[in-house]
Design an enzyme around this catalytic site. Structure first.
Site, PDB file in Angstrom:
ATOM      1  N   CYS A   1       0.867  -1.180   0.000  1.00 20.71           N
ATOM      2  CA  CYS A   1       0.000   0.000   0.000  1.00 20.71           C
ATOM      3  C   CYS A   1       0.910   1.238   0.000  1.00 20.71           C
ATOM      4  O   CYS A   1       1.726   1.403   0.907  1.00 20.71           O
ATOM      5  CB  CYS A   1      -0.894   0.023   1.239  1.00 20.71           C
TER       6      CYS A   1
ATOM      7  N   GLU B   1       9.421  -2.374 -11.215  1.00 20.31           N
ATOM      8  CA  GLU B   1       8.165  -2.312 -11.970  1.00 20.31           C
ATOM      9  C   GLU B   1       6.983  -1.849 -11.126  1.00 20.31           C
ATOM     10  O   GLU B   1       6.000  -2.574 -10.929  1.00 20.31           O
ATOM     11  CB  GLU B   1       7.868  -3.663 -12.628  1.00 20.31           C
TER      12      GLU B   1
ATOM     13  N   GLU C   1      15.544  -4.574 -18.858  1.00 23.72           N
ATOM     14  CA  GLU C   1      15.285  -6.018 -18.955  1.00 23.72           C
ATOM     15  C   GLU C   1      14.809  -6.380 -20.355  1.00 23.72           C
ATOM     16  O   GLU C   1      14.013  -5.661 -20.961  1.00 23.72           O
ATOM     17  CB  GLU C   1      14.161  -6.442 -17.992  1.00 23.72           C
TER      18      GLU C   1
ATOM     19  N   HIS D   1      11.673 -19.086 -17.568  1.00 23.18           N
ATOM     20  CA  HIS D   1      12.055 -17.810 -18.185  1.00 23.18           C
ATOM     21  C   HIS D   1      13.506 -17.899 -18.622  1.00 23.18           C
ATOM     22  O   HIS D   1      14.372 -18.313 -17.859  1.00 23.18           O
ATOM     23  CB  HIS D   1      11.873 -16.670 -17.183  1.00 23.18           C
TER      24      HIS D   1
HETATM   25  C1  GLA Z   1       9.531  -8.306 -15.018  1.00 25.59           C
HETATM   26  C2  GLA Z   1      10.205  -8.241 -13.672  1.00 25.59           C
HETATM   27  C3  GLA Z   1      11.241  -9.294 -13.475  1.00 25.59           C
HETATM   28  C4  GLA Z   1      10.809 -10.605 -14.060  1.00 25.59           C
HETATM   29  C5  GLA Z   1      10.496 -10.409 -15.514  1.00 25.59           C
HETATM   30  C6  GLA Z   1      10.130 -11.681 -16.229  1.00 25.59           C
HETATM   31  O1  GLA Z   1      10.042  -7.459 -15.950  1.00 25.59           O
HETATM   32  O2  GLA Z   1      10.754  -6.985 -13.406  1.00 25.59           O
HETATM   33  O3  GLA Z   1      11.459  -9.423 -12.083  1.00 25.59           O
HETATM   34  O4  GLA Z   1       9.692 -11.076 -13.387  1.00 25.59           O
HETATM   35  O5  GLA Z   1       9.404  -9.550 -15.612  1.00 25.59           O
HETATM   36  O6  GLA Z   1       9.808 -11.433 -17.575  1.00 25.59           O
HETATM   37 ZN    ZN Z   2      -3.735   1.575   0.477  1.00 20.65          ZN
END
Ligand code: GLA
Ligand code: ZN
Length: 662
Positions: free
Chosen positions: A111, A146, A302, A353
């Protein structure tokens, strides 16, 4: 910012025994890997309990990478909360769209207004900066991971009310902005305001009864999460005044207003995960958007060297594809190529992955050989490109407020998607190798000869005036149906569409017809050519503009469908319907011709040709991104491909890429 192109990616040695680390270093050396992003998900390791911090393992990792001369991208680890925190302080977890408080699990789900989360996240960032901030091998800080999503908890609701008070001052102003007389939703106290989730005014996941409220909630959430970023950034700055600070963005991700975010970041970084069928023009557009956020080179934080695990169909990158995709990324402004991840996970949901080192554990793989080849090429590039820009005379407007508002509308057509509409116009330029900047609504338009504003649905105060000035000074504007319809709170600009753009476009639209996917109309142009159109058809009246093409069928046959209005020294084009690519080209050829827009090379070609220019000269990235082999444009014949040091081949096969200094 960097002294060389960073090459590496997410690296999680903490998930492996130490005997593996040494082997990793040996293998990475072979691939010329010079950078590693570490500590992304290590919060539970470095703070195993509320009062215990343990940096011993991270010290070892940082020491090892420093000894190898790596440019370390050090993450603050706050993307996933430790179990002790969520267990002891349940309010650190989010309340979701359905109103359910989550428990420990997942990631990217704190949160943003939880004081406990804020306290410990800021403290961790500060401790990391204190400990590692003076290490010269730390090249970049990577805050959280992210960022995204939203929270609907009582604390967020309370903070939303305060945010609204600051914005609207009075409840009268708020009721008016959200048009709360509709359905008798007037509120008489700030405490009566309810977050717009499934328990409130949302209509399903996508729509809402009160777009003004829902858009404000998106603005509030984007701002709230940005405050989390700023909080960690400022904590780092107490100990480290200079190392650049970023967080990894996600291209056209809807939830966060990245133009606003970028102002707080030192450098933009992003994660590029196209699907097997994503058009290359779409990927290029997202790169250009990421470059456009700060109008500066960016980091590719990435990408996968081979395959993903979370798409429905995780196809392998074909031999040569990863290399071509990486150079396309650099071509559009990246100064780093980083992978997720360096060693493939042995368990949990990402074990399928791709990674630089596969489960086999050795360097004897196709993927590794391709990674190593690219590593040598990037190393040879040195600092040649680092300052190079992507000069463009076309700006395409991208705006998160518009993204949100357009997609909240109930009607006229459920198939109307913001990014798709932008991409249709981007693709026109992409296929002709015309460089484009993706720009915000408040950009300095005077840098451009042409501004394209597809579905500029929300026209906020001052925007129409800025566009009028651009055109009257000689610029060419192209805008479309669903433009100029509402103001900042999603209330209609009364007096005929396209509202404040009416004078500039020299037209007004009386009605908007919606066509189902199986329905279509056509636009008949002055030269007699007919081109299919659909989705939406504005019924337009001319008020000074000339008609360039009109509808071929239905009760509005003969009504203008594409118009051009001379305005001052420039012209404004209005495209009243969704044209398929061939028809759109008729309009765009004319508009871009009028604006004097030129491709990066004069010859037509099916290859992507993208230019970066800097103090070391002009660099042409020539790429065959799939399909049949293509001849090298004659302009480059006999020139040296700086990737191989040899004469560029006369024919480029699929995935072939050459870089030529022009
Ligand atoms: C995202 C996340 C990573 C990983 C990749 C896999 O970009 O930042 O930690 O989970 O996806 O594609
Ligand atoms: Zn909240």
């Amino acid at each position: 910012m960097f002294s060389r192109m960073l090459y590496g990616g997410d690296y999680n040695p903490n998930q492996w025994g130490k005997e593996v680390w040494k082997e990793d270093m040996r293998i990475f050396r072979d691939a010329r890997i010079n950078s590693a992003t570490v500590n992304v998900f290590s919060w539970s390791k470095i703070q195993p309990a509320e009062d215990v911090y343990d940096f011993s393992e991270l010290d070892e990792i940082v020491d090892m990478l420093s000894a190898e001369g790596y440019d370390i991208v050090l993450a603050t680890a706050t993307g996933a909360m430790p179990a002790w925190m969520v267990t002891r302080y349940p309010e650190t977890a989010r309340v979701d769209f359905e109103g359910r408080r989550h428990r420990f699990g997942g990631r990217h789900n704190a949160c943003p207004h939880s004081p406990v989360f804020q306290k410990y996240a800021a403290r961790l960032a500060e401790k990391l900066a204190e400990r590692y901030g003076s290490n010269p091998h730390i090249a970049c800080w990577h805050i959280s991971n992210e960022y995204g999503g939203e929270c609907y908890c009582p604390e967020c609701e309370q903070q939303f009310r305060l945010w609204l008070r600051r914005k609207y001052k009075t409840l009268d102003a708020l009721n008016d902005a959200w048009n709360m007389e509709f359905w008798g939703h007037l509120v008489y106290s700030w405490d009566e305001i309810v977050v717009p989730n499934a328990l409130g005014d949302a209509i399903g996941r996508e729509k809402t009864a009160f777009a003004g409220l829902s858009i404000d909630y998106r603005r509030f959430m984007s701002d709230s999460i940005l405050e989390n970023f700023k909080m960690e950034r400022d904590a780092i700055r107490r100990y480290d005044k200079t190392t650049p600070i970023t967080t990894n963005l996600m291209g056209t991700y809807k939830g966060l207003d990245y133009f606003k975010w970028a102002k707080e970041m030192d450098i933009v970084s992003w994660d590029n995960y196209p699907a097997y069928n994503t058009p290359w023009s779409y990927t290029a557009m997202r790169h250009d958007l990421m470059r456009g956020l700060k109008d500066a080179p960016f980091m590719l934080m990435e990408q996968t060297p081979s395959q993903q695990n979370w798409q429905p169909f995780n196809s392998l990158k074909r031999p040569g594809q990863m290399r071509a995709q990486s150079w396309q990324t650099v071509a559009h402004g990246a100064n780093t190529i980083q992978f997720f991840q360096l060693r493939r996970s042995r368990g949990a949901c990402e074990k399928f992955h791709g990674a630089v080192i596969a489960h086999v554990g050795t360097e004897d793989t196709r993927v590794f050989r391709e990674v190593a080849q690219l590593g040598r090429e990037l190393e040879a590039m040195g600092d040649t490109l680092l300052d190079a820009k992507n000069p463009a005379k076309v700006g395409i407007i991208f705006d998160w407020d518009n993204y949100w508002a357009l997609e909240y509308t109930s009607g006229p057509n459920v198939e109307l998607k913001y990014v798709d509409q932008i991409h249709r116009y981007y693709k026109y330029f992409y296929e002709r190798n015309i460089p484009v900047d993706m720009i915000p609504v408040d950009a300095d338009f005077s840098k451009y000869s042409m501004v394209v504003a597809p579905v500029l649905y929300m026209v906020k105060d001052g925007m129409a005036e800025a566009l009028e000035k651009f055109v009257s000074d000689g610029g060419t504007l192209v805008t479309t149906f669903m433009s100029g319809i509402v103001g900042q709170s999603d209330n209609v600009h009364l007096g005929g569409y396209p509202g404040p753009l009416r004078r500039l476009c020299g037209i007004w639209a009386e009605e908007i017809d919606a066509l189902a996917p199986e329905q279509s109309n056509a636009v008949k142009f002055a030269d007699g050519g007919e081109h299919k159109c659909g989705l939406l058809c504005d019924l337009v009246h001319l008020e000074g503009a000339e008609s360039l093409g009109s509808y071929a069928a239905d009760f509005y046959a003969g009504y203008p469908a594409v118009t051009r209005n001379a305005f001052g020294k420039g012209a404004a084009y209005y495209v009243a319907t969704q044209l398929e690519a061939d028809g759109l080209a008729v309009v765009m050829d004319r508009a871009s011709g009028e604006a004097g827009i030129k491709p990066v090379i004069d010859e037509p070609t099916k290859l992507e040709v993208t230019r970066r220019s800097g103090k070391n000269g002009d660099f042409y990235f020539v790429m065959n991104l799939g399909g049949e082999e293509q001849p090298l444009p004659s302009r480059f014949a006999g020139k040296t491909d700086i990737l191989t040091g040899k004469t560029a081949p006369s024919v480029l096969k699929t995935w072939d890429t050459v870089i030529i200094k022009g």
